[in-house]
Design a protein around this motif. Sequence first.
Motif, PDB file in Angstrom:
ATOM      1  N   LYS A  26      -9.797 -19.496   2.110  1.00 13.51           N
ATOM      2  CA  LYS A  26      -9.821 -18.624   3.288  1.00 13.51           C
ATOM      3  C   LYS A  26      -8.499 -17.879   3.352  1.00 13.51           C
ATOM      4  O   LYS A  26      -7.430 -18.484   3.292  1.00 13.51           O
ATOM      5  N   ILE A  27      -8.594 -16.539   3.481  1.00 14.85           N
ATOM      6  CA  ILE A  27      -7.410 -15.688   3.467  1.00 14.85           C
ATOM      7  C   ILE A  27      -7.545 -14.575   4.495  1.00 14.85           C
ATOM      8  O   ILE A  27      -8.616 -14.363   5.058  1.00 14.85           O
ATOM      9  N   SER A  28      -6.468 -13.839   4.686  1.00 16.11           N
ATOM     10  CA  SER A  28      -6.471 -12.653   5.524  1.00 16.11           C
ATOM     11  C   SER A  28      -6.350 -11.438   4.611  1.00 16.11           C
ATOM     12  O   SER A  28      -5.586 -11.465   3.638  1.00 16.11           O
ATOM     13  N   ALA A  29      -7.107 -10.367   4.919  1.00 18.60           N
ATOM     14  CA  ALA A  29      -7.084  -9.167   4.087  1.00 18.60           C
ATOM     15  C   ALA A  29      -7.137  -7.925   4.970  1.00 18.60           C
ATOM     16  O   ALA A  29      -7.680  -7.959   6.077  1.00 18.60           O
ATOM     17  N   GLU A  30      -6.571  -6.822   4.476  1.00 24.56           N
ATOM     18  CA  GLU A  30      -6.591  -5.554   5.205  1.00 24.56           C
ATOM     19  C   GLU A  30      -7.655  -4.643   4.612  1.00 24.56           C
ATOM     20  O   GLU A  30      -7.676  -4.407   3.399  1.00 24.56           O
ATOM     21  N   ILE A  31      -8.529  -4.123   5.456  1.00 22.05           N
ATOM     22  CA  ILE A  31      -9.604  -3.244   5.005  1.00 22.05           C
ATOM     23  C   ILE A  31      -9.025  -1.883   4.652  1.00 22.05           C
ATOM     24  O   ILE A  31      -8.279  -1.285   5.426  1.00 22.05           O
ATOM     25  N   LYS A  32      -9.407  -1.372   3.475  1.00 23.70           N
ATOM     26  CA  LYS A  32      -8.906  -0.092   2.993  1.00 23.70           C
ATOM     27  C   LYS A  32      -9.967   1.003   2.985  1.00 23.70           C
ATOM     28  O   LYS A  32      -9.651   2.159   3.225  1.00 23.70           O
ATOM     29  N   CYS A  33     -11.220   0.679   2.661  1.00 27.61           N
ATOM     30  CA  CYS A  33     -12.270   1.702   2.622  1.00 27.61           C
ATOM     31  C   CYS A  33     -13.649   1.058   2.677  1.00 27.61           C
ATOM     32  O   CYS A  33     -13.776  -0.159   2.548  1.00 27.61           O
ATOM     33  N   GLN A  34     -14.663   1.890   2.881  1.00 24.54           N
ATOM     34  CA  GLN A  34     -16.042   1.423   2.900  1.00 24.54           C
ATOM     35  C   GLN A  34     -16.503   1.133   1.479  1.00 24.54           C
ATOM     36  O   GLN A  34     -16.038   1.750   0.524  1.00 24.54           O
ATOM     37  N   GLY A  35     -17.456   0.220   1.335  1.00 23.97           N
ATOM     38  CA  GLY A  35     -18.040  -0.081   0.036  1.00 23.97           C
ATOM     39  C   GLY A  35     -19.244   0.799  -0.225  1.00 23.97           C
ATOM     40  O   GLY A  35     -19.546   1.721   0.538  1.00 23.97           O
ATOM     41  N   TRP A  36     -19.964   0.539  -1.303  1.00 25.42           N
ATOM     42  CA  TRP A  36     -21.141   1.322  -1.655  1.00 25.42           C
ATOM     43  C   TRP A  36     -22.341   0.990  -0.789  1.00 25.42           C
ATOM     44  O   TRP A  36     -23.206   1.809  -0.577  1.00 25.42           O
ATOM     45  N   PHE A  37     -22.416  -0.236  -0.322  1.00 28.35           N
ATOM     46  CA  PHE A  37     -23.584  -0.704   0.411  1.00 28.35           C
ATOM     47  C   PHE A  37     -23.263  -0.867   1.894  1.00 28.35           C
ATOM     48  O   PHE A  37     -22.096  -0.997   2.272  1.00 28.35           O
ATOM     49  N   PRO A  38     -24.291  -0.887   2.753  1.00 32.71           N
ATOM     50  CA  PRO A  38     -24.052  -1.121   4.183  1.00 32.71           C
ATOM     51  C   PRO A  38     -23.390  -2.491   4.400  1.00 32.71           C
ATOM     52  O   PRO A  38     -23.664  -3.438   3.670  1.00 32.71           O
ATOM     53  N   ASN A  39     -22.529  -2.567   5.391  1.00 32.53           N
ATOM     54  CA  ASN A  39     -21.816  -3.810   5.741  1.00 32.53           C
ATOM     55  C   ASN A  39     -20.966  -4.349   4.590  1.00 32.53           C
ATOM     56  O   ASN A  39     -20.778  -5.554   4.452  1.00 32.53           O
ATOM     57  N   GLN A  40     -20.454  -3.442   3.758  1.00 30.16           N
ATOM     58  CA  GLN A  40     -19.573  -3.819   2.660  1.00 30.16           C
ATOM     59  C   GLN A  40     -18.304  -2.979   2.746  1.00 30.16           C
ATOM     60  O   GLN A  40     -18.370  -1.781   3.003  1.00 30.16           O
ATOM     61  N   VAL A  41     -17.142  -3.616   2.564  1.00 25.66           N
ATOM     62  CA  VAL A  41     -15.865  -2.910   2.578  1.00 25.66           C
ATOM     63  C   VAL A  41     -15.002  -3.395   1.419  1.00 25.66           C
ATOM     64  O   VAL A  41     -15.238  -4.453   0.842  1.00 25.66           O
ATOM     65  N   ILE A  42     -13.990  -2.588   1.103  1.00 24.67           N
ATOM     66  CA  ILE A  42     -12.996  -2.964   0.098  1.00 24.67           C
ATOM     67  C   ILE A  42     -11.708  -3.275   0.863  1.00 24.67           C
ATOM     68  O   ILE A  42     -11.266  -2.495   1.694  1.00 24.67           O
ATOM     69  N   GLY A  60      -8.300  -0.303   8.141  1.00 27.51           N
ATOM     70  CA  GLY A  60      -6.973  -0.599   8.677  1.00 27.51           C
ATOM     71  C   GLY A  60      -6.878  -1.924   9.407  1.00 27.51           C
ATOM     72  O   GLY A  60      -5.784  -2.398   9.681  1.00 27.51           O
ATOM     73  N   GLU A  61      -8.008  -2.546   9.718  1.00 22.70           N
ATOM     74  CA  GLU A  61      -7.992  -3.827  10.426  1.00 22.70           C
ATOM     75  C   GLU A  61      -7.744  -4.977   9.459  1.00 22.70           C
ATOM     76  O   GLU A  61      -8.114  -4.914   8.288  1.00 22.70           O
ATOM     77  N   ASN A  62      -7.118  -6.032   9.973  1.00 17.63           N
ATOM     78  CA  ASN A  62      -6.949  -7.265   9.210  1.00 17.63           C
ATOM     79  C   ASN A  62      -8.067  -8.216   9.605  1.00 17.63           C
ATOM     80  O   ASN A  62      -8.345  -8.385  10.788  1.00 17.63           O
ATOM     81  N   ILE A  63      -8.700  -8.820   8.613  1.00 22.92           N
ATOM     82  CA  ILE A  63      -9.793  -9.752   8.876  1.00 22.92           C
ATOM     83  C   ILE A  63      -9.591 -11.024   8.076  1.00 22.92           C
ATOM     84  O   ILE A  63      -8.890 -11.026   7.059  1.00 22.92           O
ATOM     85  N   ASN A  64     -10.192 -12.096   8.530  1.00 23.69           N
ATOM     86  CA  ASN A  64     -10.193 -13.354   7.798  1.00 23.69           C
ATOM     87  C   ASN A  64     -11.462 -13.414   6.960  1.00 23.69           C
ATOM     88  O   ASN A  64     -12.551 -13.111   7.455  1.00 23.69           O
ATOM     89  N   VAL A  65     -11.313 -13.797   5.701  1.00 24.36           N
ATOM     90  CA  VAL A  65     -12.446 -13.851   4.783  1.00 24.36           C
ATOM     91  C   VAL A  65     -12.433 -15.154   3.997  1.00 24.36           C
ATOM     92  O   VAL A  65     -11.407 -15.833   3.914  1.00 24.36           O
ATOM     93  N   ARG A  66     -13.582 -15.475   3.415  1.00 21.21           N
ATOM     94  CA  ARG A  66     -13.709 -16.635   2.528  1.00 21.21           C
ATOM     95  C   ARG A  66     -14.152 -16.125   1.169  1.00 21.21           C
ATOM     96  O   ARG A  66     -15.105 -15.354   1.060  1.00 21.21           O
ATOM     97  N   ILE A  67     -13.459 -16.527   0.118  1.00 24.45           N
ATOM     98  CA  ILE A  67     -13.766 -16.095  -1.245  1.00 24.45           C
ATOM     99  C   ILE A  67     -15.069 -16.751  -1.691  1.00 24.45           C
ATOM    100  O   ILE A  67     -15.193 -17.978  -1.677  1.00 24.45           O
ATOM    101  N   LEU A  68     -16.035 -15.930  -2.114  1.00 23.26           N
ATOM    102  CA  LEU A  68     -17.310 -16.438  -2.626  1.00 23.26           C
ATOM    103  C   LEU A  68     -17.294 -16.566  -4.145  1.00 23.26           C
ATOM    104  O   LEU A  68     -17.837 -17.512  -4.698  1.00 23.26           O
ATOM    105  N   GLU A  69     -16.685 -15.577  -4.808  1.00 25.81           N
ATOM    106  CA  GLU A  69     -16.591 -15.587  -6.268  1.00 25.81           C
ATOM    107  C   GLU A  69     -15.209 -15.103  -6.674  1.00 25.81           C
ATOM    108  O   GLU A  69     -14.665 -14.190  -6.058  1.00 25.81           O
ATOM    109  N   ALA A  70     -14.672 -15.707  -7.713  1.00 27.05           N
ATOM    110  CA  ALA A  70     -13.355 -15.318  -8.227  1.00 27.05           C
ATOM    111  C   ALA A  70     -13.366 -15.457  -9.743  1.00 27.05           C
ATOM    112  O   ALA A  70     -12.789 -16.378 -10.303  1.00 27.05           O
TER     113      ALA A  70
END
Length: 86
Positions: A26-42, A60-70
């Motif tokens: 579990k980490i914190s990440a800053e959103i930079k842009c929209q992804g290709w699909f709905p409800n997806q961001v980079i 520009g928002e910071n969100i908490n995420v959980r890594i699914l694949e690495a």
Amino acid sequence: LRYRYSDVKTEKLKNPLPLKFKKHEKISAEIKCQGWFPNQVIAVSRNRALTIVNCNERIGENINVRILEADNNIYLAESLKQRLRT
């Protein structure tokens, strides 16, 4: 059209980039842009780009995420703030 290994001119690195995240971390990440699909961001964290699914937050928002694949320094994560039903 077929490509051969020599056509692409790829080289195997002696010292590949180290993995910055582990699966289920579990980490914190800053959103930079929209992804290709709905409800997806980079997003970006620890100098790596992450694809975040189930996220409808703004750029520009910071969100908490959980890594699914690495795998192979390609990171897929899901937002922990809210889970969207599809």
